[in-house]
Design a protein around this motif. Structure first.
Motif, mmCIF file in Angstrom:
data_model
loop_
_atom_site.group_PDB
_atom_site.id
_atom_site.type_symbol
_atom_site.label_atom_id
_atom_site.label_comp_id
_atom_site.label_asym_id
_atom_site.label_seq_id
_atom_site.Cartn_x
_atom_site.Cartn_y
_atom_site.Cartn_z
ATOM 1 N N UNK A 104 0.816 -1.222 0.000
ATOM 2 C CA UNK A 104 0.000 0.000 0.000
ATOM 3 C C UNK A 104 0.844 1.264 0.000
ATOM 4 N N UNK A 105 2.103 1.129 0.410
ATOM 5 C CA UNK A 105 2.989 2.299 0.463
ATOM 6 C C UNK A 105 3.529 2.678 -0.917
ATOM 7 N N UNK A 106 3.378 1.782 -1.902
ATOM 8 C CA UNK A 106 3.841 2.089 -3.265
ATOM 9 C C UNK A 106 2.736 2.815 -4.022
ATOM 10 N N UNK A 107 2.985 4.050 -4.424
ATOM 11 C CA UNK A 107 1.936 4.731 -5.190
ATOM 12 C C UNK A 107 1.758 4.075 -6.557
ATOM 13 N N UNK A 108 0.539 3.949 -6.999
ATOM 14 C CA UNK A 108 0.257 3.366 -8.308
ATOM 15 C C UNK A 108 -0.049 4.501 -9.278
ATOM 16 N N UNK A 109 0.301 4.298 -10.534
ATOM 17 C CA UNK A 109 -0.055 5.273 -11.557
ATOM 18 C C UNK A 109 -0.184 4.521 -12.868
ATOM 19 N N UNK A 110 -1.395 4.127 -13.186
ATOM 20 C CA UNK A 110 -1.571 3.296 -14.377
ATOM 21 C C UNK A 110 -2.970 3.454 -14.956
ATOM 22 N N UNK A 111 -3.045 3.236 -16.252
ATOM 23 C CA UNK A 111 -4.328 3.143 -16.937
ATOM 24 C C UNK A 111 -4.685 1.672 -17.028
ATOM 25 N N UNK A 112 -5.907 1.356 -16.700
ATOM 26 C CA UNK A 112 -6.317 -0.038 -16.625
ATOM 27 C C UNK A 112 -7.423 -0.284 -17.651
ATOM 28 N N UNK A 113 -7.125 -1.129 -18.614
ATOM 29 C CA UNK A 113 -8.074 -1.392 -19.693
ATOM 30 C C UNK A 113 -9.179 -2.330 -19.231
ATOM 31 N N UNK A 114 -10.362 -2.063 -19.707
ATOM 32 C CA UNK A 114 -11.549 -2.835 -19.346
ATOM 33 C C UNK A 114 -12.273 -3.194 -20.637
ATOM 34 N N UNK A 115 -12.698 -4.446 -20.774
ATOM 35 C CA UNK A 115 -13.553 -4.751 -21.923
ATOM 36 C C UNK A 115 -14.617 -5.751 -21.516
ATOM 37 N N UNK A 116 -15.713 -5.734 -22.241
ATOM 38 C CA UNK A 116 -16.834 -6.620 -21.937
ATOM 39 C C UNK A 116 -17.838 -6.551 -23.075
ATOM 40 N N UNK A 117 -18.656 -7.593 -23.191
ATOM 41 C CA UNK A 117 -19.766 -7.529 -24.149
ATOM 42 C C UNK A 117 -20.992 -6.867 -23.534
#
Lengths: 219, 219
Positions: free
Chosen positions: B146-159
């Protein structure tokens, strides 16, 4: 360096030609139609009068005489284009940038070429060339506009370390781009296919997104 | 929201559990072994005494009773895990995060599941569930810290548009992550496969790279 771009009159080839020429490289656009290549090359040079761009046009055959070759034809013309050029391409780095994609409604979908990727198919066709795969995820339309700053990480893969190295160096010469060695040519399948996702994101969200790898910094 | 993570005791599941709980969600880690799940959950809660993390453990069966389900088992256990739970999962959003990968030397390579992706295989197995694919490209080891900051775009797909929407909202609840709708479940094949490239880059360059889409900003 003198770089030949086979199928260089298409959007991907033109975009790359402009950026490489702006970085000081000499670029030969190749086409089945040498006259068309010459006229496209002249058009690119005229479009950016503030830059001195060394871009010329030639037949694919003459283009293949360059030091380093980029394959920028559509994926379904790639094999037919390189087959008669195998001798000229022997021993050279050949950078494959095509993606096997199909449009379906508002999406692009990735197709699976028989060898997994266009790049692996080219390597099989050109066993004595050093094929690498790169430049897949860049928006072609933005590449061609020298006034648009680029900021992207560009994945490179190959079975030949010297081809990976030369291709990373090629990418690094373009302002705003960073080449990243992503392993063997086996990775080309996933790299090429991922282009479908990026184009679909671009269509759905009306953007020109490029990939950056956050948390990636080499000292 | 009450979120069940099937196979939640593995690295991917644990990492996501910690981040979602830190965002205020109630998380149930599911496992074939309910006792192990309870002990893993307790371990995660104890590891971050400065946070109040609502993480509990349960059997996969109990876990499947949650509002929204994440499938975090290894890819080759995914079908066997969901098969007996189909009734509990009917009508619910099921987020698939597994990737079919194989290690070969210093690389990970993407395998092609029979339906193209793990997510499409799960959707075929769970025709009355709303399967989405997401969370593939995040480094699991970093997620859990939890101490590591995250910085990312997270792709989502679905029908299913409602599943895409719910999954993008789920991603957006996690600090530093941005969910991006990348189209239909057909895109899952390329999204999952691309994980192999990222892990290979991470191994080769000793980094924990995550994907960001440059030039992507929605007003």
């Amino acid at each position: 360096m003198r770089i030949g771009i086979l199928g260089g009159t298409g959007p991907a080839g033109r975009g790359l030609a402009v950026r490489l020429a702006a970085a000081g490289d000499e670029v030969v656009l190749g086409s089945r139609d040498a006259e068309r290549a010459a006229s496209e090359a002249a058009g690119l040079v005229e479009a950016w009068p503030d830059h001195t761009l060394a871009i010329s046009g030639a037949s694919n055959g003459e283009c293949a005489a360059a030091e380093l070759i980029v394959m920028a034809t559509p994926w379904n013309g790639a094999v037919a284009t390189v087959k008669p050029l195998a001798d000229s391409l022997a021993g050279k780095v050949v950078v494959s940038m095509a993606n096997a994609l199909v449009k379906e409604g508002r999406e692009f979908l990735a197709l699976m070429p028989p060898r997994g990727s266009v790049a692996a198919t080219l390597q099989a066709e050109l066993p004595t060339s050093l094929v690498s795969a790169s430049f897949h995820h860049l928006p072609a339309s933005e590449m061609e506009k020298l006034t648009t700053p680029m900021s992207a990480d560009v994945l490179v893969c190959s079975d030949h370390p010297e081809a990976s190295e030369a291709t990373v160096a090629l990418v690094d010469r373009i302002d705003g781009l960073r080449g990243i060695d992503a392993g063997s040519l086996s990775q080309a399948a996933a790299i090429e296919a991922f282009t479908a996702v990026l184009i679909t994101v671009n269509i759905r969200h009306k953007v020109h997104a490029a990939v950056q790898l956050a948390g990636f910094s080499e000292v």
